[in-house]
Write a protein that holds these residues in place. Structure first.
Motif, PDB file in Angstrom:
ATOM      1  N   SER A 189       0.834  -1.211   0.000  1.00  0.00           N
ATOM      2  CA  SER A 189       0.000   0.000   0.000  1.00  0.00           C
ATOM      3  C   SER A 189       0.864   1.255   0.000  1.00  0.00           C
ATOM      4  O   SER A 189       0.531   2.252  -0.668  1.00  0.00           O
ATOM      5  CB  SER A 189      -0.914  -0.003   1.231  1.00  0.00           C
ATOM      6  N   PRO A 199      -5.669  10.446  -1.080  1.00  0.00           N
ATOM      7  CA  PRO A 199      -5.052   9.119  -1.007  1.00  0.00           C
ATOM      8  C   PRO A 199      -4.730   8.504  -2.359  1.00  0.00           C
ATOM      9  O   PRO A 199      -3.869   7.624  -2.450  1.00  0.00           O
ATOM     10  CB  PRO A 199      -6.109   8.285  -0.264  1.00  0.00           C
ATOM     11  N   GLN A 200      -5.391   8.965  -3.421  1.00  0.00           N
ATOM     12  CA  GLN A 200      -5.136   8.398  -4.744  1.00  0.00           C
ATOM     13  C   GLN A 200      -3.983   9.095  -5.473  1.00  0.00           C
ATOM     14  O   GLN A 200      -3.534   8.617  -6.526  1.00  0.00           O
ATOM     15  CB  GLN A 200      -6.405   8.503  -5.610  1.00  0.00           C
ATOM     16  N   SER A 245     -11.392   7.060  13.166  1.00  0.00           N
ATOM     17  CA  SER A 245     -10.034   6.870  12.671  1.00  0.00           C
ATOM     18  C   SER A 245      -9.322   5.780  13.471  1.00  0.00           C
ATOM     19  O   SER A 245      -9.735   5.427  14.580  1.00  0.00           O
ATOM     20  CB  SER A 245      -9.245   8.176  12.774  1.00  0.00           C
ATOM     21  N   ASP A 267      -8.533   2.193   6.142  1.00  0.00           N
ATOM     22  CA  ASP A 267      -8.688   1.451   4.887  1.00  0.00           C
ATOM     23  C   ASP A 267      -8.622   2.354   3.658  1.00  0.00           C
ATOM     24  O   ASP A 267      -8.202   1.929   2.584  1.00  0.00           O
ATOM     25  CB  ASP A 267     -10.032   0.694   4.889  1.00  0.00           C
ATOM     26  N   ASN A 268      -9.037   3.613   3.815  1.00  0.00           N
ATOM     27  CA  ASN A 268      -9.192   4.465   2.636  1.00  0.00           C
ATOM     28  C   ASN A 268      -8.117   5.531   2.475  1.00  0.00           C
ATOM     29  O   ASN A 268      -8.005   6.133   1.415  1.00  0.00           O
ATOM     30  CB  ASN A 268     -10.571   5.150   2.666  1.00  0.00           C
ATOM     31  N   ASN A 269      -7.318   5.804   3.497  1.00  0.00           N
ATOM     32  CA  ASN A 269      -6.298   6.849   3.374  1.00  0.00           C
ATOM     33  C   ASN A 269      -5.147   6.561   4.348  1.00  0.00           C
ATOM     34  O   ASN A 269      -5.210   6.923   5.516  1.00  0.00           O
ATOM     35  CB  ASN A 269      -6.899   8.233   3.657  1.00  0.00           C
TER      36      ASN A 269
END
Length: 398
Positions: free
Chosen positions: A164, A257-258, A334, A339-341
């Motif tokens: 990741s 995050p992307q 948080s 999971d997302n950032n």
């Protein structure tokens, strides 16, 4: 196997990312089909040994026999315990296990009483010393086996959180060529292969001159070195994550995050490489330990123990992540491992948690290694001088 993995994480990953999953899955399918054909052709040439009974049955027989005689006093002289070389011949072709003083409760399984038929024994009532020592050997290996689980837990993070991290970093070698994130494992495989080559060709010959051991150092020492390197790997990984997050903060990308953070993915190379070096020492040493210290008739089972430790390490990793999610959760939802950032998480704390666990595991391993008793084995000698008229010698185990 290392070469195969190297091809898988480079060539096949590149094909999957740039050509398509059809080719990426089709090529290994064809390769596996050819390997199965090759196996079927070569199978008739394989020399099969006649089965000598399940080793697990023998272990259970020793436990049952010891339990049945639990109230009997222990004999004063171990030479009075039951031995039957003819009975044990199929399971002791490489040598007979000698009596040890540990776990004396199981020795009661080899006590001969009037009801025992020593010529045609009921193995659920009486066991030979060799079979009792087989059980003791398996039990003695247990703590060392358990110590290897946490190293696999640390190693498994490369295919999860390290991956990741790599996806958020600059992976370009040139303007047109980008390293697939999954191919970062090459920086584990190559150091592992180089370390193995260095260990076998350089380190062992030098160490042999100092220690006088054929292996240079014992496999327990080799495993210990692997544990220390693994501790360094996760310790370094925490600082690399701090640097990655600082780069995201400096460029205003914490909430994106992307987006690709302008920091080279090669900052991850140290942790990948250290894990590869740790594998070269620990995992191979672990497998050598099982193969050498397992009873002769259970060496295939010993290999299974090695893979069981690997599976247990991965399950422990899953459990650890779940616990961190639960106990690090904040009021706003948080946690350390979002999971997302990943930029908003505290992955460095997770790495350092694993580091602390590994330090504790290293202390545990050192204690286990210090008290471990190598299995004593008596092998038939050909040209050696006779020992007490029996022509036997003690195997030199290291």
């Amino acid at each position: 196997m290392g070469s195969s993995i190297l091809i898988a994480v480079t060539v096949l990953v590149y094909i999957q990312d740039n050509i398509g999953w059809g080719w990426g899955l089709g090529i290994p399918t064809v390769a596996m089909f050819l390997l199965v054909v090759t196996f079927l052709i070569g199978y008739p040439l394989y020399r099969n040994l006649d089965p000598a009974g399940s080793p697990f049955t023998r272990l259970i027989q020793v436990i049952v026999a010891a339990y049945k005689k639990r109230k009997m006093p222990m004999v004063s002289d171990p030479s009075l315990l039951y031995q039957n070389d003819e009975l044990d011949a199929p399971i002791s072709m490489g040598g007979k296990l000698l009596h040890t003083k540990h776990m004396q409760f199981f020795d009661k399984a080899a006590i001969v009483v009037d009801q025992d038929e020593v010529k045609s024994p009921n193995l659920w009532r009486i066991s030979t010393v060799h079979r009792v020592e087989e059980l003791k050997s398996v039990i003695r290996m247990g703590p060392i086996w358990a110590s290897g689980i946490l190293l696999i837990t640390a190693y498994s993070q490369q295919s999860t959180f390290s991956l990741s991290q790599a996806k958020t970093m600059n992976r370009h070698l040139t303007k047109s060529f980008e390293i697939p994130a999954a191919s970062m494992s090459v920086f584990t495989i190559v150091p592992m292969l180089l370390t193995i080559a260095f260990y076998d060709r350089v380190f062992i010959p030098l160490a042999r001159k100092v220690t006088g051991l054929d292996r240079g150092i014992t496999f327990l020492h080799r495993m210990g070195i692997g544990f220390v390197i693994s501790v360094l790997a996760t310790f370094v990984a925490g600082f690399v994550e701090l640097k990655r997050k600082k780069a995201a903060l400096d460029h205003g990308l914490v909430n994106q995050p992307q987006s690709i953070i302008p920091i080279s993915v090669f900052w991850l190379v140290p942790q990948y490489s250290l894990h590869g070096m740790a594998e070269a020492f620990m995992s191979i040493g672990h497998l050598e330990f099982f193969y050498d210290q397992a009873p002769e008739s259970m060496r295939s089972t010993a290999a299974a123990l090695f893979w069981t430790a690997i599976s247990a390490g991965n399950y422990l990793s899953t459990l650890l992540v779940s616990l961190v999610h639960k106990f690090s959760a904040g009021t706003n939802g948080s946690n350390w491992l979002p999971d997302n950032n990943l930029n908003k998480g505290k992955l460095e704390n997770f790495y350092w948690l694993i580091t602390l666990l590994q330090v504790a595991n290293l202390i545990y391993y050192l204690w286990c290694a210090k008290i471990y008793t190598f299995k004593p084995i008596q092998v038939k000698g050909k040209d050696e001088a006779e020992s007490e008229g029996k022509g036997v010698k003690l195997a030199n185990r290291v």
